[in-house]
Structure formats: structure tokens, C-alpha cells
Design a protein around this motif. Sequence first.
Motif, short mmCIF file in Angstrom:
data_model
loop_
_atom_site.label_atom_id
_atom_site.label_comp_id
_atom_site.label_asym_id
_atom_site.label_seq_id
_atom_site.Cartn_x
_atom_site.Cartn_y
_atom_site.Cartn_z
N CYS A 1 0.83 -1.21 0.00
CA CYS A 1 0.00 0.00 0.00
C CYS A 1 0.86 1.26 0.00
O CYS A 1 1.92 1.31 0.63
CB CYS A 1 -0.91 0.01 1.23
N GLU A 2 0.38 2.27 -0.70
CA GLU A 2 1.02 3.58 -0.65
C GLU A 2 0.59 4.27 0.64
O GLU A 2 -0.59 4.46 0.89
CB GLU A 2 0.60 4.42 -1.85
N THR A 3 1.56 4.64 1.46
CA THR A 3 1.25 5.30 2.73
C THR A 3 1.98 6.63 2.82
O THR A 3 3.02 6.83 2.20
CB THR A 3 1.66 4.43 3.93
N THR A 4 1.41 7.53 3.62
CA THR A 4 2.02 8.84 3.80
C THR A 4 3.07 8.84 4.90
O THR A 4 3.74 9.84 5.12
CB THR A 4 0.94 9.88 4.15
N GLY A 5 3.20 7.72 5.58
CA GLY A 5 4.16 7.60 6.67
C GLY A 5 4.09 6.18 7.22
O GLY A 5 3.33 5.35 6.75
N PRO A 6 4.90 5.88 8.23
CA PRO A 6 4.86 4.54 8.81
C PRO A 6 3.48 4.25 9.39
O PRO A 6 2.83 5.13 9.95
CB PRO A 6 5.93 4.59 9.90
N ALA A 7 3.04 3.01 9.24
CA ALA A 7 1.71 2.64 9.71
C ALA A 7 1.69 1.16 10.05
O ALA A 7 2.39 0.36 9.43
CB ALA A 7 0.65 2.94 8.65
#
Length: 345
Positions: A60-66
Motif C-alpha cells: 500500500c502507498e502510505t504517507t508515513g509509517p503505519a
Amino acid sequence: MAGLAEGSSKESVLSLQDVIKEDAELEQMANAVLGASDDKNCTYPKGYVKRQALYACASCETTGPAGVCLACSLTCHKDHELYELYTKRNFCCDCGNSHFPDMRCRLEPSKRPLNDENTYNHNYKGLYCICQRPFPDSEDDSDDDDEMVQCIVCEDWFHYKHLAKPAPDDYDEMVCEECMHKHKFLYQYCINMGSKRAIGKQKRREGCHLSIGVGEGCTGPAYFSEGWRKSLCQCAECKAKYVKSKLTFLLDNSDTLAAYEEKGKANSVSTQEAGFQAMFQQLDRVQQVEMIQHYKNLKTELSGYFKEFADKGKIIEKKDIESFFEQQTAKKPKLDEGLPPAGCH
């Protein structure tokens, strides 16, 4: 001693003990890590869960660590490339929040944008240790042991070979060098610093367990024996230090990985027993007796089947085990076969 069967390979040759041992070890490991986690329901409604199995999605494309919980890894991120993070403490599932701009959680669609109390490290990018490498590392061709251990404070994972001091045989928990530098007072409780762990015998004050100058001259990771947390000083000043340093979890015996794993094992056994009991109770008395008898017959036939191999000095192969159970399936009577028709007395 019998060798490999002619024409067989190591992959196809099995002993009964190997099968049972490997299966039991894998099941025990899975129960320990996942047994206390919910595989059906997203943990988001529970808030910041004390400890749970977590995953990070590399697809998945994420905006930060998750991080995502076990249920979301199986449902929302099915067939995705996932980094297994083992367990983390005080974490709220991020699946579908603003870290994931192109998806919503299927299990809990309504989530706040961010979980501000979550903490992250490079593990969420699939990197570990001071070497900043993945695990397992496909580019590491060395023969060195790549076993890893988790720091109980920062919860990063470290290769034993990259720790500044070797681990004692009898340790239970480890705190990495960077975390020990921040919390030098913990050196007083470790088992690998010898006389350096506490400078002098004079206590800081009445009612406090810590010595004056504790941790001075100490460096490197620290290892702690089983149950060491119970010896932590709980005077008012030390308790305030734990709060300020965000170490209050050390006072909670249920925070340990050992406690979590034991809970997972217990939950797994309880679930298995409950499922069997529920199925068993649905059978009438005659069916219950027949089921028990079938089980006893299976044990007897399986023992006799393996004895034939032992008597002939033959190695049991995977195909032999499969053949046995295929034969059992072919001749297995249904539980209602041979029972009197309904209404017959």
C-alpha cells in the motif's frame, strides 16, 4: 541405522517424531504470537491495545509509517506484501486512516485520521537493528548466526552479532545500548555488568533501592534475568522517573512477552477445546460412543502401520503418511451409518 530410502530426497523423508515435533513447534509459535490477537475483528475499537501482533504493508502507498492489526492484515491487506512486526505495545490499528490515502478499512471504516499516541520505528519499513537491514536478509551470505532479540524499551529488533556485549545464557529480557544510555539507572538491575552496575553501596536516600552513581561507567546493552521487574524500586521519586521516562510499563508484569505468549497459548487451547466440545455435544449418545471408538481404532491402526516400517528398517516418507490417511478416508464410515432409523426403539 537406516539411511535415506533409495530414490528419495531429504525433503520427502520424514520420521513420525519429526512430523509431530515440527508441527507442535510451529503451532506453539503461532499460538504464542497470534493466540492473544483477534483474527476476525479489527482492534481499533479497543483503542491502544496493551500488546498485539502487528504488520506493516509494503504494497500500500502510505504517507508515513503505519501498522495494522492481525484481522486487517488478513482481510484488508490479503495477498499484500507484509512486514511481520511480531508484537508491539500500546498501539491502535492504523488500517484505512489518513496514512492510507487510497483505501478504507473494511472492518472498521470510520476511523480518526491519525492515532497520535502510536510510536513508530524503522521496523515499519521492514528494517531492523543498527545495521538497518531487512530480516531475513537475502543479501547476507555470511555463515554468522542471524538470530535476533527485541529491546523491551524501543521494541526494535537486533542481531546478536551486532550487540556490543554477548548475551548471558540465563537472561530473559534485553535493553539495547541506546535505550540504556537514556535510562542508566536500569544498569543496577541487569546481570551482565558485574561490579560496575552500581557504584558504591550507599543508597540515594531512605526507602530507595538505587545506589549513588548507579550506571556510571557502564555502556552497552543490558540483560535481565526472569522476574527482574519485580525488584524495581517503587518509591515516589522512582515512580515519577518511570512516568517521565515513559517506562511505567516496566511495573506491569503482564506487559512482558512471556506473559503475552502464555495468554496466547491458553486462549488457543481454550478455543480448541470449546470448538471440540461444541461439536461433540451436537452428537447423540450413540454417535459420541462411535466417534470415540473410531479415534481409538485410528490410533491402533496408525501404531501398527508405523511398526511395519520399524520392523523392516524402512524410513517413513511423506507419501506413506498420505497413503495411510487416504486409506482411512476411503473406509471411514459416516457417524450415522449403522444407526437405527429415527423413531425406532
